[in-house]
Scaffold this motif. Structure first.
Motif, PDB file in Angstrom:
ATOM      1  N   TYR A 131       0.846  -1.180   0.000  1.00  0.00           N
ATOM      2  CA  TYR A 131       0.000   0.000   0.000  1.00  0.00           C
ATOM      3  C   TYR A 131       0.886   1.236   0.000  1.00  0.00           C
ATOM      4  N   ARG A 132       0.307   2.392  -0.301  1.00  0.00           N
ATOM      5  CA  ARG A 132       1.035   3.654  -0.249  1.00  0.00           C
ATOM      6  C   ARG A 132       0.434   4.486   0.881  1.00  0.00           C
TER       7      ARG A 132
ATOM      8  N   GLN B 177       5.044   7.156   0.962  1.00  0.00           N
ATOM      9  CA  GLN B 177       5.982   6.058   0.749  1.00  0.00           C
ATOM     10  C   GLN B 177       5.218   4.736   0.778  1.00  0.00           C
ATOM     11  N   GLU B 178       5.816   3.725   0.207  1.00  0.00           N
ATOM     12  CA  GLU B 178       5.178   2.415   0.158  1.00  0.00           C
ATOM     13  C   GLU B 178       5.241   1.724   1.508  1.00  0.00           C
ATOM     14  N   ILE B 179       4.149   1.038   1.856  1.00  0.00           N
ATOM     15  CA  ILE B 179       4.134   0.159   3.024  1.00  0.00           C
ATOM     16  C   ILE B 179       4.437  -1.238   2.483  1.00  0.00           C
TER      17      ILE B 179
ATOM     18  N   ARG C 292     -11.099   3.944   2.685  1.00  0.00           N
ATOM     19  CA  ARG C 292     -10.087   3.396   3.605  1.00  0.00           C
ATOM     20  C   ARG C 292      -8.699   3.710   3.098  1.00  0.00           C
ATOM     21  N   ARG C 293      -7.810   4.086   4.011  1.00  0.00           N
ATOM     22  CA  ARG C 293      -6.425   4.375   3.673  1.00  0.00           C
ATOM     23  C   ARG C 293      -5.514   3.637   4.631  1.00  0.00           C
ATOM     24  N   HIS C 294      -4.432   3.107   4.096  1.00  0.00           N
ATOM     25  CA  HIS C 294      -3.448   2.360   4.880  1.00  0.00           C
ATOM     26  C   HIS C 294      -2.299   3.297   5.217  1.00  0.00           C
ATOM     27  N   TRP C 295      -2.005   3.467   6.513  1.00  0.00           N
ATOM     28  CA  TRP C 295      -0.981   4.373   7.020  1.00  0.00           C
ATOM     29  C   TRP C 295       0.080   3.588   7.765  1.00  0.00           C
ATOM     30  N   HIS C 296       1.323   4.091   7.733  1.00  0.00           N
ATOM     31  CA  HIS C 296       2.320   3.607   8.692  1.00  0.00           C
ATOM     32  C   HIS C 296       1.822   4.007  10.076  1.00  0.00           C
TER      33      HIS C 296
END
Length: 113
Positions: free
Chosen positions: A58-59, A65-67, A86-90
Motif C-alpha cells: 500500500y502507499r 511512501q510504500e508500506i 479506507r487508507r493504509h498508514w504507517h
C-alpha cells in the motif's frame, strides 16, 4: 505416575480483562478497531498485523511512501463513508498526522521509493 496437565499451573486463576469499551475486536484479521476524532470527523482506526498484510503493498498518505508487504500498519477511514475511503498508514505517520504540514506531492520525475 500422575496424569499429564494440559494447562500450565495457574491458567484458570487470573484471566486477562476484556478489551476496553472504545476498542472493539475487529471481525477480520483479529485486529482491534476504535474511533478517533480528526479534522472534525470521527474516523474508524484498525491496526493490521504484519502477517495478515503479507503479499499486499500500500502507499501511505502521510509520507507518500510504500508500506511493504508483511509490515504491521494502520487502516483508517471516516466513520460515515464507504470502503473506498479506507487508507493504509504507517503507524508512526498516523500518530504524527496532526504535526505534519500540508502534503507535498511528488513530481513526475521524483523517485517513487
Amino acid at each position: 505416575m500422575s496424569p499429564r496437565r494440559n494447562r500450565p499451573k495457574g491458567a484458570g486463576e487470573s484471566r486477562p480483562s476484556a478489551p476496553s469499551a472504545d476498542a472493539e475486536q475487529g471481525s477480520r484479521y483479529g485486529s482491534f478497531e476504535r474511533s478517533e476524532d480528526w479534522q472534525g470527523e470521527v474516523w474508524k482506526v484498525r491496526h493490521v498485523a504484519g502477517v495478515s498484510a503479507a503479499g499486499k503493498r500500500y502507499r501511505c498518505p502521510g509520507c507518500d511512501q510504500e508500506i511493504p508487504s508483511g509490515l504491521a500498519h494502520v487502516v483508517a477511514w471516516p466513520e460515515h463513508s464507504g470502503v473506498d475511503e479506507r487508507r493504509h498508514w504507517h503507524k508512526a505517520c498516523w500518530n504524527a498526522k496532526d504535526r505534519r504540514t500540508t502534503r507535498v506531492q511528488r513530481s513526475r520525475n521524483a523517485p517513487r521509493y
